[in-house]
Write a protein that holds these residues in place. Structure first.
Motif, mmCIF file in Angstrom:
data_model
loop_
_atom_site.group_PDB
_atom_site.id
_atom_site.type_symbol
_atom_site.label_atom_id
_atom_site.label_comp_id
_atom_site.label_asym_id
_atom_site.label_seq_id
_atom_site.Cartn_x
_atom_site.Cartn_y
_atom_site.Cartn_z
ATOM 1 N N PHE A 264 39.536 26.727 40.782
ATOM 2 C CA PHE A 264 38.731 25.514 40.655
ATOM 3 C C PHE A 264 39.118 24.731 39.396
ATOM 4 O O PHE A 264 39.220 23.499 39.398
ATOM 5 N N ARG A 265 39.337 25.439 38.278
ATOM 6 C CA ARG A 265 39.747 24.754 37.026
ATOM 7 C C ARG A 265 41.134 24.152 37.153
ATOM 8 O O ARG A 265 41.411 23.072 36.601
ATOM 9 N N SER B 182 33.403 40.792 41.634
ATOM 10 C CA SER B 182 33.750 40.168 40.348
ATOM 11 C C SER B 182 35.178 39.597 40.373
ATOM 12 O O SER B 182 35.428 38.497 39.858
ATOM 13 N N ILE C 130 35.231 36.328 42.439
ATOM 14 C CA ILE C 130 34.614 35.210 41.704
ATOM 15 C C ILE C 130 35.548 34.711 40.610
ATOM 16 O O ILE C 130 35.680 33.498 40.360
ATOM 17 N N GLY C 131 36.278 35.620 39.959
ATOM 18 C CA GLY C 131 37.224 35.208 38.899
ATOM 19 C C GLY C 131 38.361 34.372 39.465
ATOM 20 O O GLY C 131 38.777 33.369 38.857
ATOM 21 N N LEU D 186 38.329 32.539 42.199
ATOM 22 C CA LEU D 186 37.798 31.231 42.607
ATOM 23 C C LEU D 186 37.578 30.321 41.412
ATOM 24 O O LEU D 186 37.877 29.116 41.455
ATOM 25 N N LEU D 187 37.124 30.828 40.313
ATOM 26 C CA LEU D 187 36.892 30.016 39.129
ATOM 27 C C LEU D 187 38.227 29.522 38.557
ATOM 28 O O LEU D 187 38.345 28.358 38.122
ATOM 29 N N PHE D 188 39.262 30.371 38.554
ATOM 30 C CA PHE D 188 40.590 29.962 38.040
ATOM 31 C C PHE D 188 41.166 28.853 38.899
ATOM 32 O O PHE D 188 41.711 27.866 38.408
#
Length: 494
Positions: free
Chosen positions: A492-493, A482, A485-486, A488-490
């Motif tokens: 990417f944005r 988890s 994944i968090g 990577l999402l930060f």
């Protein structure tokens, strides 16, 4: 009332020839046959003479009055006048006992349906009361409960003039001259028109012996007789497979051969399904075995009649075996203190098992029933006999000669022995009531059961520990995944 009776022509003609050459003035015996209520007709297979009693005396005899005896000294009398004053006497108790023992040897569809008498026509007319009393004694010894038929047949074979006549004898309490009513009688083919049915019936009955009945304790044989009666009620409701198929019981079978029957008992229909503890029950009556049954029906009778005959034969066979061992037990008690057979414990060393009071004993005991064997009889039919565990087939010879007036087969291969031993046992649990009720293997002692229980608890504890370790590792992996994944999402944005 049976309107017509058909007798097996070949067999009855040979009996008439034998009687005509015997020189006997009278002879009484049993009528073996079948009563078909659906056809309102009777069928006669054979006539079996009642043997002499233990004292060597015949079952029937003719006596003359004192006046006739005195007149004979002075000269001869006309035969008709002598017959009118003669008296027929019959040993009714002995004829009834003969009927009781012969009925044990008959299979489904065959019954003792009356008696026959060989005597003069004129003497027969004066012997109505004696003959009706003899018929009634036979009916009481071998009742036909399932038929609902309150009459029996009386066949008269007249030696002068030579002819056959059949009458229905009413079993009413008041016997009068009107108790005998004539019915049509003729000779014909009977045995060749029979169809044969065979059934192997397996049973396993468990009956609890309750502690509360100790004050009114009953004997082994009495309780077992009730168990057999209860099983009869279950068997009445059983459906049947004939030759492996469900059939319309109201139809007729269109082909010959031996028809195999299998009964499908309803599950627990007449049994109270309850749980009991060891304080309520002091023992379990376990009644198991396998019974072979044959039944014979006329080709014009429906399948339902054959099934009813087989069911009645199964229950009758169980009762007959119980009667045999009870008769033997009574003989052991009468013989004195030296009693042979299976005994239970020190408190009842002189009492055979059938006479034991079940609630008063605590030790396991068992009783083996006689097995049923089948002997060729007339045509393609069989009769049966019962062999005790200590007996051999040699006992068949005496029974066939004495009771059925026939020679036992010398070739033992023609005797059918399809049964295994039927056993009845009473078990009183000492350690675990449920081990007895559920028939656990005797090798599973209480200590071995405890050891196995400990092993199961140890294995279960190991499995729980392994399961806990796996759960912790899984939770950590999910948490790390988890976080990745968090991030990577930060990124990417951004």
């Amino acid at each position: 009332m049976v309107k017509a009776v058909v007798g097996e022509e070949i067999r009855l003609n040979s009996i008439e020839d034998r009687l005509s050459h015997s020189g006997l003035s009278s002879q009484v015996g049993l009528v073996i046959g079948k009563i078909s209520t659906s056809l309102d007709r009777g069928f006669v297979f054979d006539l079996v003479p009642t043997p002499v009693n233990d004292a060597g005396e015949a079952a029937s005899w003719i006596t003359e009055s004192k006046d006739d005896a005195n007149k004979k000294r002075g000269g001869s009398k006309p035969k008709s006048q002598s017959d009118s004053s003669s008296v027929l006497s019959i040993d009714k108790d002995w004829v009834a006992e003969h009927a009781r023992q012969v009925s044990r040897m008959l299979v489904g569809g065959m019954k003792v349906v009356g008696i026959y008498i060989w005597m003069n026509e004129s003497l027969f007319k004066n012997s109505t009361l004696v003959l009706c009393q003899a018929v009634k004694g036979v009916a009481e010894a071998v009742p036909l409960v399932d038929f609902g038929w309150d009459e029996r047949l009386l066949i008269h074979i007249s030696l002068s003039p030579r002819r056959w006549a059949c009458r229905n004898c009413s079993l009413s309490s008041n016997i009068t001259s009107s108790s005998l009513r004539p019915c049509d009688f003729k000779m014909g083919r009977v045995l060749s028109t029979l169809q044969k049915f065979k059934c192997i019936h397996n049973f396993d009955i468990r009956f609890p012996i309750f502690r509360e009945n100790i004050s009114s304790s009953r004997k082994f044989a009495e309780i077992l007789r009730d168990v057999i009666s209860n099983h009869a009620e279950e068997l009445k409701a059983a459906k049947a497979l004939v030759d492996g198929e469900m059939v319309n019981v109201d139809e007729l079978l269109a082909f010959d051969g031996v028809h195999e029957v299998e009964f499908l008992l309803p599950f627990m229909q007449h049994t109270s399904f309850q749980a009991y503890n060891q304080e309520e029950v002091v023992g379990i009556l376990v009644f198991t075995g396998s019974i072979c049954s044959f039944a014979y029906t006329n080709t014009k009778e429906p399948i339902s009649q054959a099934l009813a005959d087989i069911k009645a034969d199964i229950i009758s066979s169980l009762h007959s075996r119980l009667d045999i061992i009870c008769d033997e037990a009574d003989g052991q008690l009468d013989s004195g203190p030296d009693v042979s057979g299976d005994l239970v414990d020190e408190t009842s060393t002189q009492i055979p098992i059938p006479q034991l009071q079940l609630q008063s004993i605590r030790k396991q005991c068992s009783l083996t029933f006689p097995r049923r064997v089948f002997v060729p009889w007339l045509g393609d039919t069989y009769i049966c006999d019962y062999i005790q565990p200590s007996e051999t087939l040699e006992v068949l010879r005496d029974h066939c000669v004495e009771l059925m007036s026939m020679e036992a087969p010398t070739d033992k291969t023609v005797i059918l022995e399809p049964e295994t031993e039927s056993t009845s046992s009473v078990t009183f649990p000492t350690n675990s009531f449920w081990e007895t009720a559920m028939s656990l293997s005797p090798e599973l002692s209480q200590s071995s059961l405890n050891n196995k229980s400990s092993k199961r608890r140890s294995v279960a504890g190991t499995q729980i520990l392994k399961s806990s370790n796996v759960s912790i590792i899984t939770a950590l992996l999910i948490l790390i995944l988890s976080v990745i994944i968090g991030i990577l999402l930060f990124a990417f944005r951004a």
